[in-house]
Design an enzyme around this catalytic site. Structure first.
Site, PDB file in Angstrom:
ATOM      1  N   SER A 261      11.551 -18.418 -24.639  1.00  0.00           N
ATOM      2  CA  SER A 261      12.715 -17.917 -25.381  1.00  0.00           C
ATOM      3  C   SER A 261      13.070 -18.907 -26.473  1.00  0.00           C
ATOM      4  CB  SER A 261      13.913 -17.755 -24.446  1.00  0.00           C
ATOM      5  OG  SER A 261      15.104 -17.479 -25.176  1.00  0.00           O
TER       6      SER A 261
ATOM      7  N   TYR B 197      19.693 -20.308 -18.208  1.00  0.00           N
ATOM      8  CA  TYR B 197      18.560 -19.599 -18.802  1.00  0.00           C
ATOM      9  C   TYR B 197      17.824 -20.489 -19.804  1.00  0.00           C
ATOM     10  CZ  TYR B 197      16.013 -15.872 -21.265  1.00  0.00           C
ATOM     11  OH  TYR B 197      15.038 -15.089 -21.845  1.00  0.00           O
TER      12      TYR B 197
END
Length: 258
Positions: A141, A154
């Site tokens: 990501s 995350y």
């Protein structure tokens, strides 16, 4: 890019980016082993691929369970042949201020996003090494590059798995196995849509937010799962045969090339 008669294992294949990768690989001739914790959705995707004339099989598993992963990888190879390509997509998102995250939020995020990649990559790489061939792509990501409000777990899990994949690539290079990362930004998936307050969610993401210290998207569009799948397939292909330990950001310029 063609992958005829080559076997690929894709985690998180039941929906979103993982499903797009599985479908794109199958369309180009690959045999696809799909892994996901959502047995019903996974079976639906793999059955649909089979109905379209592709070789695909579902292997429901929680990637956080190392023994279950080992069994699933073994079954996949026996069913479809030696795994030549691995794509790690499975992931979860637990939102919240860092000081408000529960132990379970933090631990589950790392169990799937980081330990899961380790479990699957280890199981597959051990089989690739004696064959001296293979390509591994981990979907990370752009949050691993830039701090995000309410995404501490995350972002940290994705940063960890990005470096793990690069280290794995360094160790496996002598065996002619390449390991790369694709780092998407905001992508139109069920995970992304769960963050939207209304049907203008995409426009809000594209515009960015000064209050959240978040840039918008310079290309003025949100990514589709297919955009990310295209990058993944390139890195799996022979066109990328001299690329390893690379992190390819697919975010429309949201992190300004950071």
């Amino acid at each position: 890019m063609e992958f005829k008669d080559r076997t690929a294992l894709v985690t998180g294949a039941a929906q979103g980016i993982g499903e797009a990768v599985a479908r794109a690989l199958a369309a180009r001739g690959a045999r696809v082993a799909g892994l996901d914790a959502n047995e019903e959705r996974l079976s639906g995707v793999m059955d649909d691929l089979g109905a379209r004339g592709h070789r695909a099989a579902a292997f429901p598993v929680d990637v956080a369970d190392s023994q279950a992963v080992e069994r699933a990888v073994d079954r996949a190879e026996r069913a479809l042949g030696p795994i030549e390509m691995l794509v790690n997509v499975a992931g979860v998102l637990r939102m919240g201020q860092a000081v408000a995250l529960s132990d379970e939020d933090w631990e589950r995020t790392f169990a799937v996003n980081t330990r899961g990649v380790f479990h699957v990559s280890r199981a597959v790489a051990r089989r690739m090494i004696p064959r001296r061939s293979g390509a591994i792509v981990t979907v990370g990501s752009n949050a691993a590059r830039t701090p995000r409000m309410h995404m501490a777990a995350y972002a940290a899990s994705k940063a960890a798995v990005t470096m793990f994949t690069k280290c794995l690539g360094l160790e496996l290079a002598e065996h002619d196995i390449r390991c790369n990362v694709v780092s998407p930004g905001s992508t139109d998936t069920p995970m992304q849509r769960a963050l939207w307050a209304d049907d203008r969610g995409a426009q809000a993401v594209i515009a960015g937010s000064l209050a959240a210290f978040r840039l918008g998207i310079p290309l003025n569009r949100i990514a589709t799962p297919g955009d990310v799948a295209d990058a993944v397939l390139f890195l799996l292909s022979d066109r990328a045969r001299h690329i390893t330990m690379h992190d390819l950001c697919v975010d429309g310029g949201a992190t300004l090339g950071a």
